[in-house]
Design a protein around this motif. Structure first.
Motif, PDB file in Angstrom:
ATOM      1  N   GLY A  15      37.496  34.775  32.353  1.00  0.00           N
ATOM      2  CA  GLY A  15      37.283  35.806  31.350  1.00  0.00           C
ATOM      3  C   GLY A  15      37.945  37.134  31.644  1.00  0.00           C
ATOM      4  O   GLY A  15      37.464  38.174  31.193  1.00  0.00           O
ATOM      5  N   ILE A  16      39.057  37.140  32.373  1.00  0.00           N
ATOM      6  CA  ILE A  16      39.760  38.391  32.661  1.00  0.00           C
ATOM      7  C   ILE A  16      40.373  38.921  31.355  1.00  0.00           C
ATOM      8  O   ILE A  16      41.159  38.239  30.711  1.00  0.00           O
ATOM      9  N   GLU A  17      40.003  40.145  30.989  1.00  0.00           N
ATOM     10  CA  GLU A  17      40.494  40.713  29.728  1.00  0.00           C
ATOM     11  C   GLU A  17      41.185  42.067  29.894  1.00  0.00           C
ATOM     12  O   GLU A  17      41.819  42.545  28.959  1.00  0.00           O
ATOM     13  N   THR A  18      41.055  42.710  31.074  1.00  0.00           N
ATOM     14  CA  THR A  18      41.682  44.020  31.273  1.00  0.00           C
ATOM     15  C   THR A  18      42.450  44.037  32.583  1.00  0.00           C
ATOM     16  O   THR A  18      42.152  43.277  33.509  1.00  0.00           O
ATOM     17  N   GLU A  19      43.438  44.938  32.647  1.00  0.00           N
ATOM     18  CA  GLU A  19      44.209  45.100  33.880  1.00  0.00           C
ATOM     19  C   GLU A  19      43.317  45.563  35.025  1.00  0.00           C
ATOM     20  O   GLU A  19      43.524  45.184  36.185  1.00  0.00           O
ATOM     21  N   ALA A  20      42.318  46.397  34.708  1.00  0.00           N
ATOM     22  CA  ALA A  20      41.415  46.904  35.743  1.00  0.00           C
ATOM     23  C   ALA A  20      40.598  45.767  36.349  1.00  0.00           C
ATOM     24  O   ALA A  20      40.380  45.723  37.572  1.00  0.00           O
ATOM     25  N   GLU A  21      40.127  44.836  35.510  1.00  0.00           N
ATOM     26  CA  GLU A  21      39.382  43.685  36.033  1.00  0.00           C
ATOM     27  C   GLU A  21      40.278  42.814  36.899  1.00  0.00           C
ATOM     28  O   GLU A  21      39.860  42.334  37.965  1.00  0.00           O
ATOM     29  N   LEU A  22      41.521  42.616  36.456  1.00  0.00           N
ATOM     30  CA  LEU A  22      42.465  41.807  37.227  1.00  0.00           C
ATOM     31  C   LEU A  22      42.740  42.438  38.588  1.00  0.00           C
ATOM     32  O   LEU A  22      42.761  41.750  39.623  1.00  0.00           O
ATOM     33  N   ALA A  23      42.936  43.752  38.605  1.00  0.00           N
ATOM     34  CA  ALA A  23      43.191  44.446  39.866  1.00  0.00           C
ATOM     35  C   ALA A  23      41.985  44.353  40.796  1.00  0.00           C
ATOM     36  O   ALA A  23      42.138  44.185  42.014  1.00  0.00           O
ATOM     37  N   ALA A  24      40.770  44.423  40.218  1.00  0.00           N
ATOM     38  CA  ALA A  24      39.554  44.387  41.029  1.00  0.00           C
ATOM     39  C   ALA A  24      39.359  43.032  41.700  1.00  0.00           C
ATOM     40  O   ALA A  24      39.061  42.957  42.897  1.00  0.00           O
ATOM     41  N   VAL A  25      39.536  41.939  40.943  1.00  0.00           N
ATOM     42  CA  VAL A  25      39.329  40.612  41.530  1.00  0.00           C
ATOM     43  C   VAL A  25      40.436  40.281  42.526  1.00  0.00           C
ATOM     44  O   VAL A  25      40.211  39.555  43.512  1.00  0.00           O
ATOM     45  N   THR A  26      41.634  40.805  42.285  1.00  0.00           N
ATOM     46  CA  THR A  26      42.733  40.600  43.240  1.00  0.00           C
ATOM     47  C   THR A  26      42.425  41.308  44.554  1.00  0.00           C
ATOM     48  O   THR A  26      42.624  40.743  45.642  1.00  0.00           O
ATOM     49  N   LYS A  27      41.940  42.530  44.472  1.00  0.00           N
ATOM     50  CA  LYS A  27      41.603  43.305  45.668  1.00  0.00           C
ATOM     51  C   LYS A  27      40.473  42.653  46.458  1.00  0.00           C
ATOM     52  O   LYS A  27      40.456  42.695  47.695  1.00  0.00           O
ATOM     53  N   LEU A  28      39.534  42.013  45.741  1.00  0.00           N
ATOM     54  CA  LEU A  28      38.414  41.353  46.421  1.00  0.00           C
ATOM     55  C   LEU A  28      38.844  40.081  47.148  1.00  0.00           C
ATOM     56  O   LEU A  28      38.113  39.583  47.997  1.00  0.00           O
ATOM     57  N   GLY A  29      40.011  39.556  46.781  1.00  0.00           N
ATOM     58  CA  GLY A  29      40.506  38.360  47.455  1.00  0.00           C
ATOM     59  C   GLY A  29      40.204  37.057  46.759  1.00  0.00           C
ATOM     60  O   GLY A  29      40.232  35.989  47.387  1.00  0.00           O
ATOM     61  N   MET A  30      39.919  37.113  45.448  1.00  0.00           N
ATOM     62  CA  MET A  30      39.685  35.868  44.709  1.00  0.00           C
ATOM     63  C   MET A  30      40.991  35.090  44.583  1.00  0.00           C
ATOM     64  O   MET A  30      42.079  35.665  44.613  1.00  0.00           O
ATOM     65  N   THR A  31      40.874  33.776  44.424  1.00  0.00           N
ATOM     66  CA  THR A  31      42.039  32.906  44.475  1.00  0.00           C
ATOM     67  C   THR A  31      42.876  32.942  43.205  1.00  0.00           C
ATOM     68  O   THR A  31      44.107  33.047  43.253  1.00  0.00           O
ATOM     69  N   ALA A  32      42.216  32.841  42.059  1.00  0.00           N
ATOM     70  CA  ALA A  32      42.935  32.709  40.790  1.00  0.00           C
ATOM     71  C   ALA A  32      42.164  33.402  39.681  1.00  0.00           C
ATOM     72  O   ALA A  32      41.013  33.798  39.848  1.00  0.00           O
ATOM     73  N   ALA A  33      42.827  33.535  38.527  1.00  0.00           N
ATOM     74  CA  ALA A  33      42.223  34.218  37.378  1.00  0.00           C
ATOM     75  C   ALA A  33      42.561  33.470  36.099  1.00  0.00           C
ATOM     76  O   ALA A  33      43.616  32.850  35.979  1.00  0.00           O
ATOM     77  N   GLN A  34      41.641  33.568  35.138  1.00  0.00           N
ATOM     78  CA  GLN A  34      41.805  32.941  33.834  1.00  0.00           C
ATOM     79  C   GLN A  34      41.191  33.867  32.794  1.00  0.00           C
ATOM     80  O   GLN A  34      40.171  34.503  33.044  1.00  0.00           O
ATOM     81  N   GLY A  35      41.806  33.972  31.634  1.00  0.00           N
ATOM     82  CA  GLY A  35      41.278  34.850  30.593  1.00  0.00           C
ATOM     83  C   GLY A  35      42.363  35.251  29.620  1.00  0.00           C
ATOM     84  O   GLY A  35      43.538  34.909  29.781  1.00  0.00           O
ATOM     85  N   TYR A  36      41.979  35.988  28.594  1.00  0.00           N
ATOM     86  CA  TYR A  36      42.930  36.376  27.560  1.00  0.00           C
ATOM     87  C   TYR A  36      44.061  37.237  28.104  1.00  0.00           C
ATOM     88  O   TYR A  36      45.171  37.204  27.574  1.00  0.00           O
ATOM     89  N   LEU A  37      43.790  38.031  29.153  1.00  0.00           N
ATOM     90  CA  LEU A  37      44.858  38.842  29.731  1.00  0.00           C
ATOM     91  C   LEU A  37      45.895  37.953  30.413  1.00  0.00           C
ATOM     92  O   LEU A  37      47.105  38.218  30.339  1.00  0.00           O
TER      93      LEU A  37
END
Length: 455
Positions: A417-439
């Motif tokens: 459910g990643i929808e914003t650049e800020a959310e993407l940057a946050a999960v990347t910084k936390l060290g999550m493996t991958a992302a999925q969402g409208y963004l």
């Protein structure tokens, strides 16, 4: 009824009394002003100074000033009357709205641009099991999967409309059950036409408007035989390399505009054909996935009960997609009383290379039980945790804990459910493996879009 009628009569009497009182005060003021004017004008007419202090040079200005005062008083009275009428109208409107909110069976709701509830009427308790206070500040995915509404939103967006009406979808009740509902709403726009949130209504489908139970078997049988099932894919991006590594298969039904795909699975479950529909959806997804770039894995949702069906093994073995490219996302459609048979059924497929994922982790206790019992290769964090993770310290702490937990059990962590650049940057910084969402990428039925994911 009698009490309400008495209250209305008392209210009208008070308004009349206030109006009459204001009118009498105005007459008194005008009388006083006239008396003062005469007390000045009469002495001047006989050549005498009024009050011993006024002369002819101040006669006219003084007299005009005295005449202006009643006009000012009258204007002030008119303003006060208008304000009083507006206050009475606002009070009546507020009381009427309060009556509607507390007696209507429709759930009135509003959300901000971040998808979190900003208003909820009391009717939400009957529909969702949650009190309004329990929903305020929570993301809408608490009760409905936004992916179920995505197609409908796309349709009205193409038409240039900012509203939708009577979209049939599934509401997730607090007790874990699924409820068929109709959702209507609109986007709230600012002066520049930018979305500031959404507002609308939701109601349980009434018996007369819900599709007849007698029609369900024929309708589901038609789905199983007429080839109306299609598969859309949504990309999953690796945060370390920024490349697309997989795609989730999302079942779509042709000719079902305005109806959530989940509705069809719910109807199939009501007549015992849910496993048949899931097997068909999986076969369709694996066949369609042959057009995906060969380096991408394919993730498909599957209920625990369907995992026990031997046709699952047959569907995977007969597919042109090797097991190592298949990820089975275990859903929460049914409660699992005994994980032994489930683990035993999946063991041969996992030895062949198939991976297991737990979907919507963090959304409920069932998903966490799946993680502990199934020991999945992938954990997909629910949108409820991801939405606003860039601004909420508690969500970031939970996200960091899940990163550590997934690392300990050797599982990849996917942020949904990643929808914003800020959310993407946050999960990347936390060290999550991958992302999925409208963004990252919207679901697509077009092979041309899938081909670009491999580039």
């Amino acid at each position: 009824m009698v009490r309400a009628s008495g209250e209305r009569r008392w209210s009208r009497f008070r308004n009349r009394l206030a109006s009459a009182s204001t009118g009498w005060w105005l007459l008194i003021v005008i009388f006083i002003e006239a008396a003062v004017a005469l007390s000045v004008r009469l002495p001047l007419a006989f050549g005498q100074s009024p009050w011993g202090g006024l002369d002819k040079s101040t006669e006219l200005p003084g007299f005009l000033a005295l005449l202006v005062v009643p006009l000012l008083v009258f204007a002030a009275w008119r303003v006060v009357r208008q304000q009083q009428r507006e206050r009475n109208q606002a009070f009546q409107t507020s009381r009427l709205m309060d009556t509607v909110l507390h007696t209507s069976q429709d759930w009135l709701w509003a959300s901000g641009p971040d998808g979190r509830f900003t208003f909820s009427s009391p009717a939400c308790k009957d529909i969702t099991g949650y009190l309004p206070s329990e929903l305020l500040g929570r993301h809408i995915t608490q009760v409905v999967d936004t992916r179920d509404l995505a197609d409908a939103r796309e349709n009205w967006a193409k038409d240039g409309s900012n509203s939708w009406s009577r979209i049939v979808t599934v509401c997730r009740h607090k007790d874990g059950t699924r409820v068929l509902v109709e959702v209507s709403g609109r986007a709230v726009l600012d002066r520049d036409g930018k979305e500031q949130g959404f507002e609308g209504t939701c109601r349980v489908m009434a018996t007369e408007t819900a599709r007849s139970c007698a029609e369900i078997p024929a309708r589901i049988q038609a789905l199983l035989t007429d080839g109306s099932i299609m598969t859309a894919f949504q990309p999953i991006r690796c945060l370390a390399t920024n490349s697309i590594i997989g795609a989730e298969a999302l079942t779509r039904f042709s000719g079902s505009e305005g109806v959530s795909p989940e509705v069809h699975f719910l109807e199939a479950a009501s007549i015992g054909l849910d496993v048949e529909l899931e097997i068909l959806a999986l076969r369709t997804a694996l066949t369609t996935a042959e057009a995906l770039p060969p380096e991408l894995y394919v993730a498909a949702n599957f209920s625990p009960r369907a995992c026990l069906d031997p046709r699952l093994t047959a569907a995977i073995e007969e597919s042109a997609i090797p097991a190592r490219r298949i990820v089975l996302e275990v859903t929460e459609r049914q409660e699992v009383a005994d994980y032994g048979p489930l683990a035993e059924a999946l063991a041969p497929l996992r030895r062949a290379g198939l991976r297991v994922a737990v979907d919507d982790a963090g959304a409920g206790f069932a998903s966490m039980r799946h993680i502990l019992q199934l020991k999945p290769e992938l954990i997909k964090l629910d949108r409820e945790i991801i939405a606003g993770i860039d601004t909420d310290p508690a969500q970031r702490a939970l996200g960091a804990a899940m990163v550590g937990f997934s690392s300990e059990i050797g599982a990849a962590l996917v942020a949904e459910g990643i929808e914003t650049e800020a959310e993407l940057a946050a999960v990347t910084k936390l060290g999550m493996t991958a992302a999925q969402g409208y963004l990252v990428g919207r679901p697509s039925l077009m092979p041309a879009d899938w081909a670009r994911w491999g580039q």
